[in-house]
Motif scaffolding. Sequence first.
Motif, mmCIF file in Angstrom:
data_model
loop_
_atom_site.group_PDB
_atom_site.id
_atom_site.type_symbol
_atom_site.label_atom_id
_atom_site.label_comp_id
_atom_site.label_asym_id
_atom_site.label_seq_id
_atom_site.Cartn_x
_atom_site.Cartn_y
_atom_site.Cartn_z
ATOM 1 N N GLY A 118 -28.203 2.447 -26.921
ATOM 2 C CA GLY A 118 -27.804 1.839 -25.642
ATOM 3 C C GLY A 118 -26.443 1.171 -25.709
ATOM 4 O O GLY A 118 -26.022 0.499 -24.768
ATOM 5 N N LYS A 134 -21.083 2.676 -23.531
ATOM 6 C CA LYS A 134 -20.821 2.085 -22.221
ATOM 7 C C LYS A 134 -20.280 3.129 -21.246
ATOM 8 O O LYS A 134 -19.271 3.769 -21.509
ATOM 9 N N GLU A 168 -20.595 -0.160 -16.654
ATOM 10 C CA GLU A 168 -21.213 -1.045 -17.643
ATOM 11 C C GLU A 168 -20.227 -1.937 -18.388
ATOM 12 O O GLU A 168 -20.554 -2.516 -19.406
ATOM 13 N N GLU A 211 -18.079 -5.264 -18.705
ATOM 14 C CA GLU A 211 -18.136 -6.635 -18.189
ATOM 15 C C GLU A 211 -16.721 -7.136 -17.995
ATOM 16 O O GLU A 211 -15.957 -7.239 -18.949
ATOM 17 N N TYR A 259 -19.127 -6.601 -6.337
ATOM 18 C CA TYR A 259 -19.866 -5.351 -6.153
ATOM 19 C C TYR A 259 -19.557 -4.760 -4.782
ATOM 20 O O TYR A 259 -19.495 -5.497 -3.795
ATOM 21 N N LEU A 287 -24.774 -7.562 -6.382
ATOM 22 C CA LEU A 287 -25.150 -6.231 -5.894
ATOM 23 C C LEU A 287 -26.118 -6.352 -4.718
ATOM 24 O O LEU A 287 -25.979 -5.660 -3.707
ATOM 25 N N GLU A 288 -27.099 -7.244 -4.852
ATOM 26 C CA GLU A 288 -28.110 -7.385 -3.802
ATOM 27 C C GLU A 288 -27.463 -7.787 -2.478
ATOM 28 O O GLU A 288 -27.834 -7.306 -1.412
ATOM 29 N N ARG A 318 -25.492 -4.914 -0.974
ATOM 30 C CA ARG A 318 -26.400 -3.890 -0.440
ATOM 31 C C ARG A 318 -26.992 -4.356 0.885
ATOM 32 O O ARG A 318 -27.083 -3.594 1.839
ATOM 33 N N LYS A 321 -16.971 -3.190 -8.805
ATOM 34 C CA LYS A 321 -17.817 -2.118 -9.339
ATOM 35 C C LYS A 321 -18.503 -1.420 -8.167
ATOM 36 O O LYS A 321 -19.031 -2.088 -7.278
ATOM 37 N N THR A 363 -34.191 -8.961 -6.502
ATOM 38 C CA THR A 363 -33.553 -8.324 -7.664
ATOM 39 C C THR A 363 -34.579 -7.504 -8.436
ATOM 40 O O THR A 363 -35.631 -8.015 -8.819
ATOM 41 N N THR A 364 -34.264 -6.232 -8.655
ATOM 42 C CA THR A 364 -35.203 -5.401 -9.417
ATOM 43 C C THR A 364 -35.090 -5.761 -10.896
ATOM 44 O O THR A 364 -34.076 -6.307 -11.347
ATOM 45 N N ASP A 377 -31.955 -4.104 -12.229
ATOM 46 C CA ASP A 377 -30.682 -4.774 -11.946
ATOM 47 C C ASP A 377 -30.568 -6.094 -12.704
ATOM 48 O O ASP A 377 -29.472 -6.479 -13.113
ATOM 49 N N ARG A 389 -29.473 -5.028 -16.203
ATOM 50 C CA ARG A 389 -28.113 -4.472 -16.279
ATOM 51 C C ARG A 389 -27.038 -5.463 -15.834
ATOM 52 O O ARG A 389 -26.016 -5.620 -16.489
ATOM 53 N N GLU A 390 -27.271 -6.072 -14.688
ATOM 54 C CA GLU A 390 -26.196 -6.870 -14.086
ATOM 55 C C GLU A 390 -26.222 -8.331 -14.516
ATOM 56 O O GLU A 390 -25.177 -8.947 -14.648
ATOM 57 N N HIS A 430 -26.809 -8.170 -18.816
ATOM 58 C CA HIS A 430 -25.839 -7.277 -19.460
ATOM 59 C C HIS A 430 -26.473 -6.390 -20.521
ATOM 60 O O HIS A 430 -25.836 -6.029 -21.511
ATOM 61 N N THR A 484 -27.098 -3.121 -20.680
ATOM 62 C CA THR A 484 -26.798 -1.908 -19.906
ATOM 63 C C THR A 484 -27.330 -0.639 -20.557
ATOM 64 O O THR A 484 -27.097 0.453 -20.051
ATOM 65 N N LYS A 495 -30.726 2.469 -18.007
ATOM 66 C CA LYS A 495 -29.819 3.138 -17.063
ATOM 67 C C LYS A 495 -30.384 3.241 -15.656
ATOM 68 O O LYS A 495 -31.601 3.358 -15.470
#
Lengths: 744, 210
Positions: free
Chosen positions: A23, A26, A30, A32, A38, A120-121, A124, A274, B75-76, B79, B82-83, B86, B88, B91
Amino acid sequence: MNAPEKKIGAPMNRVDGRQKVTGAAKYSAEYELPNMAYAVLVGSTVTKGRLSSIDTKDAERAPGVLAVITHLNAPKAPGVKPTGKDPSQPQTVGSALQVFMDDKIRFNDQPIAVVVANTLERARFAARLVRAQYAKEKHQTNLEANKANAFLPTQAKKNPKSPAADYQRGEVDAYKTGALKLEAEYVIPTEVHHPMELQAITAHWEAPDRLTLYDKTQGTMATRRDFARQWGLPEENVKVIATYVGGAFGNALHSWPHESAAIIAAKVVNRPVKLMLTREQMFTMVGYRPHTWQKIGMSATADGKITAITHESIGQTSTYEEFVEATLGQTKMMYQSPNLTTRYRLAALDVGSPIWMRGPGEATGAFALESAMDEMAFLLNIDPMEFRLRNYTDQDPEKNRPWSSKFLKECYQAGAQRVGWNKRQLKPGSLRDGEWFIGYGMGVGTFGAHRGSSKASAQLLPDGTVLLQSAVTDIGPGTGTAMTQIAADTLGLPPEKIRFEWGNSDFAQAPTQGGSAIVNTVGPAVQEVCMALKDKLRELAATSNGAFATAKKEDVSFADNHLTLAGNSTARATYADLVRQAGGKAVTVESKPSGEGQKFSMYSFSVHFAEVRVHELTGEVRVSKLISCADAGTIINEKTAGNQMKGGAVGGIGMALMEHAIIDDRFGRYVTKDLADYHVPVHADSPAIEVFFVNQPDPYVNQLGTKGIGEIATIGVAPAIANAVFNATGKRVRELPITPDKLV
Amino acid sequence: MATNHEPDVPANHNENRRTFLKQSSLLTALALVPGPVVSAAEAKLDERVAEAIEQIPLSLKVNGKKLKLKVEPRTTLLDLLRENLHLTGTKKGCDYGQCGACTVHVDGQRVNSCLSFAVMHDGQEITTIEGLAEGDKLHPMQEAFVKHDGFQCGYCTPGQIMSAVACVREGHAGSETEIREYMSGNICRCGAYSNIVAAIQDVKSGGQKV
């Protein structure tokens, strides 16, 4: 000292394997960066017309929102050309659609706004608060209904020698007067690349005139060029990083609207931004394999010699870009037909632009051609492999030139033996196992063995590692690993002592990854720069030890922190001295194809053999065996190359049996909008695929002998499966995908 | 004329949120919502207030590390990883539970992290791809993926590996056919399926602890 083991050809593990399984690798969304924002796109809900109003007030007031950008307030990039001003211009590597430049709607889900927020939320949520009203116009999204308006691409009108121009040898449409003839229409629906990584970009204006992009692209240089032009910046002010690309299959060959939107957004909010598309957006705005209608007419003598072929094609494109691909290429050169006619046309619809999808047009064309070959063999009551052998070409009938190399017959034999071709019966429906009919089919593929120009740089580091750099991307084939192997052999160093870095536009110039051309092109550059580095180090060593001055390059080797000379134990120069003398400078070379290629026709070849089982009641098709055989020249790494072949075959299973993006023409909108509606092969759809490589070097493409694998891995798979289904059931399906409803 | 369809978004959501705050304060939770919050809502400072109270406390153990977090309820888990954290390696491939790229282990079970909200996992233990290896020593499944080249682009790989480990632990790796069936929730668009199956079979037959 023994010569080090050759690395070219060895099944070496990937150099980036550890990164990928932990993982740590990147991808473009991904990274930072401080103060990241966002962005989420808002798409048009109509297919054609104009935006009559757009209300962003509620979105702007929503918590965390930093900006809502539309055509009304977007900063205009100085170098942007208006969308669709001249669709015939070859824009397929730049961005043909410019976002937020006008109020015109050209396809459904075209971005009309981008919302930027601090999470992001929030972005969206706020994106859903943008309200638009449209002056709708009547749209056209149906290829079948628009075939009558199909046109010759402008590039072909301007240049009769264009591959897209009408082609003729012998008499026009001579098949019509043939004694034994067939005429059939074949249709491929729109298929979507759908790499597992959603299209994503992180855009960062590091200064008002310096832009850094972490982008999902197959070409760091092409992306840099495009956005530098758009923003009126010197190319060196734009940096594009694409170290890891989560699959692309062609859809990152283009710059797309979301990239421009993220760059604009980052400019407006003055923060890194992003933007990752949703899976639904992956259908509408980042390309696809175009829905294509084809017709083949073929005539042959009773003893199985083809006398004429006519192959016509109409592919869909957008209203603002003429997307052209080589659908009819294989037909012109694969079989010895004295009379041959091809006609390639486009139909412009109110959809986003297509883009080359793995195997591109050649895979579309091969479905028709290789199905027709099977149909003709059946008409003649000849084994389809025997029929192909009777029409085999020992030189290119299109260009009347010898092949640089061709070992397709070897592939036929290897594949036939492995699949159990001798079990195949001429009469369809002859073999069964309980409720399952069993059938065998084959399909041939070919793709040009292209080689371009490329640079590469190399530098010795104090620890004795050689650092190589190239702007090339590695979207999955294992480019970094292959280049490391080439460098290891050239330098005589173990692969652990080579560090190949890729995916950065600041590195030595390299072409976009695509068209099966990367090992052909970058491989020689890596080899040549390694030789140049050795020679440079020899020269530096000569300043303190005269023995190096007259030494031959091949006698120079690396051992125990020293550059040494074969047969001269006193000739030693330490890495530390050499590095100091080099002053931190890398050696860079540019490698170009020689003119010799002009004398030859250079192609990779493949043949795929499928065994299928078709359930007599449900029409379910299972691919029980798939053997993919390739004449791709020298194989640098059997493990990664074999994997690439298997992957192409899986793509072919999808093409043959399930992939189908459907637009509801009443609304011009995709009804297949996720991976539950648009099916791609899963584990259970794939048999254990067997791969065979001839592994004979091509003497002319380049000094490594490679020809390219990526495309031929897919080209010819879909017809092999369709032909096997016919052999199993007697049902000829000419419109993909072969779903059970077409068989019961 | 046509308009964007947004059936679940009220025409004036800000107004609506204020109403909700007032109602909830009056009807259910006067005791729970501090007085200043109610007055702030009435003074139309609700967005700032919302920002504060929409953060839900959450305790998670991620890759062995105990975390005390505050997250938005929408927030899932994906997310969040990942967000916010960090991590990541997990996927995002579809956000609909259709591709498996976001597979993680929750209390030892494989789940699609995009399909649940982070706040639903209070007190649970999450393992992501970053938590699979022991320091520098790769997990046997990671080793096997490298050895068998069970990937190309690498994007689906963390999900494939997390699923593969669970597949073996569940006892669903008994045959090639069974593996293909129980791994079918993890799509690999590069088509490395044959090699992934070989890696899983290798681990299964190797008898190492997974």
